[in-house]
Motif scaffolding. Structure first.
Motif, PDB file in Angstrom:
ATOM      1  N   MET A   1      -4.914   3.442   2.302  1.00 40.48           N
ATOM      2  CA  MET A   1      -5.203   4.398   3.446  1.00 40.48           C
ATOM      3  C   MET A   1      -6.475   4.028   4.213  1.00 40.48           C
ATOM      4  N   SER A   2      -7.650   3.866   3.487  1.00 39.42           N
ATOM      5  CA  SER A   2      -8.757   3.621   4.175  1.00 39.42           C
ATOM      6  C   SER A   2      -8.925   2.113   4.682  1.00 39.42           C
ATOM      7  N   GLY A   3      -8.121   1.390   3.744  1.00 37.66           N
ATOM      8  CA  GLY A   3      -8.187  -0.076   4.252  1.00 37.66           C
ATOM      9  C   GLY A   3      -7.259  -0.248   5.503  1.00 37.66           C
ATOM     10  N   ILE A   4      -6.164   0.657   5.767  1.00 42.26           N
ATOM     11  CA  ILE A   4      -5.454   0.429   7.179  1.00 42.26           C
ATOM     12  C   ILE A   4      -6.151   1.163   8.161  1.00 42.26           C
ATOM     13  N   GLN A   5      -6.953   2.128   7.850  1.00 43.90           N
ATOM     14  CA  GLN A   5      -7.742   2.880   8.942  1.00 43.90           C
ATOM     15  C   GLN A   5      -8.842   1.888   9.286  1.00 43.90           C
ATOM     16  N   ALA A   6      -9.554   1.052   8.208  1.00 43.85           N
ATOM     17  CA  ALA A   6     -10.487   0.192   8.888  1.00 43.85           C
ATOM     18  C   ALA A   6      -9.872  -1.005   9.724  1.00 43.85           C
ATOM     19  N   VAL A   7      -8.703  -1.493   9.545  1.00 45.66           N
ATOM     20  CA  VAL A   7      -7.921  -2.203  10.236  1.00 45.66           C
ATOM     21  C   VAL A   7      -7.937  -1.758  11.668  1.00 45.66           C
ATOM     22  N   LEU A   8      -6.966  -0.548  11.685  1.00 45.44           N
ATOM     23  CA  LEU A   8      -6.792  -0.035  13.100  1.00 45.44           C
ATOM     24  C   LEU A   8      -8.253   0.283  13.950  1.00 45.44           C
TER      25      LEU A   8
END
Length: 201
Positions: free
Chosen positions: A165-172
């Motif tokens: 989820m933190s990886g997705i947040q960073a991408v967003l």
């Protein structure tokens, strides 16, 4: 898609992710779903609050900013009607950078926790029985942890969720940096326009 509309979609996505990361971090304070009598027996990385601070609190600010960009006032400044919108998009880049830092912090903490493994009782003492992630591919050694029960899958699942989820947040947030640059240069297609002042693109 208009830059303001894109930012709003990103903000809508970030909020539930921030809530889920916060909940995952809170659940890690109850290893195996049970209350531990001594707080020192909780895995150290849980106390770094990666999900609560990094992907939680720090992520709420950029999410709210992104949500507000769609309805930002376009009154402009200094005779330039697109100035207000462009400045708002530029400020969103700064908040997006804060989001990347928060998500990156949670990502690193989660990666370290997954590699190190949980703190558990081997029947004699509380310790970290696993090293260098050797437990990830060898389920037979999970039995080393006698208590709390199911601590290994609990630790593995929640920190893996935080990592993803933190990886997705960073991408967003990274997408919003690019989106914000376009918005700063071109404005928003529904506010003053990129190629003209009539709202056309």
């Amino acid at each position: 898609m208009c830059t303001g509309g894109c930012a709003k979609c990103l903000g809508i996505t970030l909020i539930p992710l921030a809530v889920l990361c916060t909940l995952a971090n809170i659940l890690l304070f109850f290893p195996g779903g049970k209350v531990v009598e001594n707080n020192q027996n909780i895995t150290d990385e849980v106390w770094y609050f990666g999900g609560i601070l990094g992907s939680g609190v720090l992520m709420i600010f950029p999410a709210l900013v992104f949500l507000g960009l769609k309805n930002n006032d376009c009154c402009g400044c200094c005779g330039n009607e697109s100035c207000g919108k462009r400045f708002a998009m530029f400020s969103s880049i700064i908040f997006a950078a804060v989001g990347v830092l928060g998500a990156g912090y949670c990502f690193v903490v989660s990666a370290v926790a997954l590699n190190r493994g949980p703190k558990c009782n081997d029947g004699n003492q509380w310790l970290y029985p696993f090293q260098d992630g050797n437990y990830l591919g060898n389920h037979t050694i999970w039995a080393t942890c006698k208590s709390p029960e199911t601590i290994v899958p609990w630790h593995l699942t929640l920190f893996a969720l935080l990592l993803v989820m933190s990886g997705i947040q960073a991408v967003l947030c990274g997408i919003q940096v690019v989106n914000g640059l376009f918005g700063t240069i071109c404005g928003d297609c529904k506010c003053c326009g990129c190629c003209g002042g009539d709202g056309t693109v």
